[in-house]
Design a protein around this motif. Structure first.
Motif, PDB file in Angstrom:
ATOM      1  N   MET A 172       8.033  -6.539  -0.175  1.00  0.00           N
ATOM      2  CA  MET A 172       7.400  -6.004  -1.377  1.00  0.00           C
ATOM      3  C   MET A 172       8.094  -6.441  -2.668  1.00  0.00           C
ATOM      4  O   MET A 172       7.533  -6.303  -3.755  1.00  0.00           O
ATOM      5  N   ASP A 173       9.284  -7.015  -2.563  1.00  0.00           N
ATOM      6  CA  ASP A 173       9.954  -7.547  -3.744  1.00  0.00           C
ATOM      7  C   ASP A 173       9.167  -8.699  -4.360  1.00  0.00           C
ATOM      8  O   ASP A 173       9.331  -9.019  -5.543  1.00  0.00           O
ATOM      9  N   TYR A 174       8.332  -9.366  -3.545  1.00  0.00           N
ATOM     10  CA  TYR A 174       7.560 -10.510  -4.041  1.00  0.00           C
ATOM     11  C   TYR A 174       6.159 -10.126  -4.507  1.00  0.00           C
ATOM     12  O   TYR A 174       5.412 -10.978  -4.979  1.00  0.00           O
ATOM     13  N   VAL A 175       5.795  -8.866  -4.388  1.00  0.00           N
ATOM     14  CA  VAL A 175       4.444  -8.436  -4.759  1.00  0.00           C
ATOM     15  C   VAL A 175       4.372  -8.158  -6.256  1.00  0.00           C
ATOM     16  O   VAL A 175       5.144  -7.379  -6.788  1.00  0.00           O
ATOM     17  N   GLN A 176       3.410  -8.812  -6.914  1.00  0.00           N
ATOM     18  CA  GLN A 176       3.202  -8.573  -8.346  1.00  0.00           C
ATOM     19  C   GLN A 176       2.299  -7.379  -8.559  1.00  0.00           C
ATOM     20  O   GLN A 176       2.613  -6.471  -9.328  1.00  0.00           O
ATOM     21  N   HIS A 177       1.172  -7.349  -7.841  1.00  0.00           N
ATOM     22  CA  HIS A 177       0.279  -6.204  -7.909  1.00  0.00           C
ATOM     23  C   HIS A 177      -0.720  -6.249  -6.750  1.00  0.00           C
ATOM     24  O   HIS A 177      -0.802  -7.236  -6.015  1.00  0.00           O
TER      25      HIS A 177
ATOM     26  N   PHE B 114       0.993 -12.211  -5.184  1.00  0.00           N
ATOM     27  CA  PHE B 114       2.426 -12.436  -5.207  1.00  0.00           C
ATOM     28  C   PHE B 114       2.910 -12.936  -6.560  1.00  0.00           C
ATOM     29  O   PHE B 114       2.160 -13.544  -7.329  1.00  0.00           O
ATOM     30  N   LYS B 115       4.180 -12.722  -6.822  1.00  0.00           N
ATOM     31  CA  LYS B 115       4.806 -13.184  -8.071  1.00  0.00           C
ATOM     32  C   LYS B 115       5.036 -14.687  -8.056  1.00  0.00           C
ATOM     33  O   LYS B 115       5.177 -15.302  -9.110  1.00  0.00           O
TER      34      LYS B 115
ATOM     35  N   GLN C 228      -6.893  -0.013   4.735  1.00  0.00           N
ATOM     36  CA  GLN C 228      -7.347   1.131   3.945  1.00  0.00           C
ATOM     37  C   GLN C 228      -6.615   2.421   4.348  1.00  0.00           C
ATOM     38  O   GLN C 228      -6.329   3.275   3.505  1.00  0.00           O
ATOM     39  N   SER C 229      -6.292   2.531   5.608  1.00  0.00           N
ATOM     40  CA  SER C 229      -5.669   3.757   6.107  1.00  0.00           C
ATOM     41  C   SER C 229      -4.286   4.021   5.524  1.00  0.00           C
ATOM     42  O   SER C 229      -3.805   5.154   5.550  1.00  0.00           O
ATOM     43  N   ILE C 230      -3.632   2.967   4.984  1.00  0.00           N
ATOM     44  CA  ILE C 230      -2.293   3.169   4.421  1.00  0.00           C
ATOM     45  C   ILE C 230      -2.213   2.845   2.931  1.00  0.00           C
ATOM     46  O   ILE C 230      -1.128   2.805   2.362  1.00  0.00           O
ATOM     47  N   MET C 231      -3.355   2.628   2.290  1.00  0.00           N
ATOM     48  CA  MET C 231      -3.347   2.247   0.877  1.00  0.00           C
ATOM     49  C   MET C 231      -2.651   3.281  -0.011  1.00  0.00           C
ATOM     50  O   MET C 231      -2.050   2.944  -1.021  1.00  0.00           O
ATOM     51  N   LYS C 232      -2.708   4.534   0.367  1.00  0.00           N
ATOM     52  CA  LYS C 232      -2.092   5.575  -0.463  1.00  0.00           C
ATOM     53  C   LYS C 232      -0.586   5.359  -0.630  1.00  0.00           C
ATOM     54  O   LYS C 232       0.016   5.799  -1.613  1.00  0.00           O
ATOM     55  N   ASP C 233       0.025   4.632   0.320  1.00  0.00           N
ATOM     56  CA  ASP C 233       1.458   4.380   0.242  1.00  0.00           C
ATOM     57  C   ASP C 233       1.805   3.249  -0.719  1.00  0.00           C
ATOM     58  O   ASP C 233       2.987   2.993  -0.970  1.00  0.00           O
ATOM     59  N   PHE C 234       0.787   2.561  -1.241  1.00  0.00           N
ATOM     60  CA  PHE C 234       1.019   1.402  -2.113  1.00  0.00           C
ATOM     61  C   PHE C 234       0.462   1.612  -3.519  1.00  0.00           C
ATOM     62  O   PHE C 234       0.229   0.654  -4.243  1.00  0.00           O
ATOM     63  N   SER C 235       0.235   2.817  -3.908  1.00  0.00           N
ATOM     64  CA  SER C 235      -0.410   3.101  -5.189  1.00  0.00           C
ATOM     65  C   SER C 235       0.373   2.576  -6.384  1.00  0.00           C
ATOM     66  O   SER C 235      -0.213   2.223  -7.407  1.00  0.00           O
ATOM     67  N   SER C 236       1.675   2.475  -6.293  1.00  0.00           N
ATOM     68  CA  SER C 236       2.481   2.036  -7.426  1.00  0.00           C
ATOM     69  C   SER C 236       2.284   0.558  -7.761  1.00  0.00           C
ATOM     70  O   SER C 236       2.635   0.108  -8.842  1.00  0.00           O
TER      71      SER C 236
END
Length: 240
Positions: A196-201, A210-211, A229-237
């Protein structure tokens, strides 16, 4: 050489090394398949480490040509854990104070001594900095965990993607993800394990952006990684 836990025993007394090897293979709970090599000198040990990237080195300190402590002066990339073994307790203070060793064992080594080594090794597994892979020539290479962008399932194999390279390893994605014990990595769906360090949004279609561009052989590769979709709530930030 396989993706097993690679153990190197360095001792100038072959019989002592064989006893320790037998203890590891038959008497203790290691929880992984192991590949054990015994060598009799620091010179042989350095050659082995440079070629096969040992995970754990049982290192005798008092040896005739070069002592075990000199091994650590000759290895550029110390990505392995060291267990000092010796019959001379006067070496303990120097070894412990000067070098970051996993354990210090005084000979004769018991079953409980060896078990304590693997118990402590397992505790430290989550603080890893490297992932080891095996190439076709059986030599093992190190990948820095922080350089891995994502891992992708490929049937019974796994593709490990860096920003400018990728590696195919003979493990499933599940197996690789269990070995990369790093807080910044997340399983985002059945096929991808992402740093997740490489994820831009993440866009409104749950797709990861990716960044950095991902390239292989100087060609940019596009990967559509959509979070389940079942885990999207964990990535809201990361959402736009």
């Amino acid at each position: 050489m396989t993706n097993d836990l690679v153990i190197l025993i360095v001792d100038d007394e072959p019989k002592v090394a064989e006893v320790l090897k037998t203890l590891i293979e038959t008497k203790v709970n290691v929880e992984e398949k192991v590949s054990i090599t015994c060598v009799n000198s620091v010179k042989e040990a350095v050659t082995f480490i440079e070629g096969y990237s040992a995970d754990l080195v049982f290192l005798d300190i008092h040896m005739p040509e070069q002592d075990g402590l000199q091994l650590l002066e000759q290895v550029d990339n110390k990505s392995f854990e060291v267990v000092f073994t010796t019959a001379y307790d006067q070496y303990a203070i120097e070894a412990i104070n000067k070098y970051d060793c996993l354990k210090y064992l005084l000979k004769p080594i018991t079953i409980s001594d060896v078990q304590s080594v693997f118990d402590k090794y397992k505790e430290k597994a989550g603080y890893q900095y490297y992932y080891k892979i095996v190439k076709n020539n059986s030599k093992r290479y190190l990948i820095r965990i922080e350089d891995v962008v994502f891992c992708k399932a490929a049937d019974n194999y796994c593709e490990i993607y860096l920003q400018n390279n990728k590696h195919l390893v003979s493990r499933t994605l599940k197996s690789v993800s269990e070995r990369i014990l790093h807080k910044n990595f997340r399983r985002v769906n059945r096929s991808f394990f992402v740093n997740m360090d490489y994820v831009q949004h993440i866009d409104n279609e749950n797709k990861i952006h990716f960044k950095v561009p991902i390239t292989f052989n100087n060609t940019q590769e596009e990967h559509s990684i959509v979070i389940a979709q079942s885990i999207m709530k964990d990535f809201s930030s990361w959402m736009l």
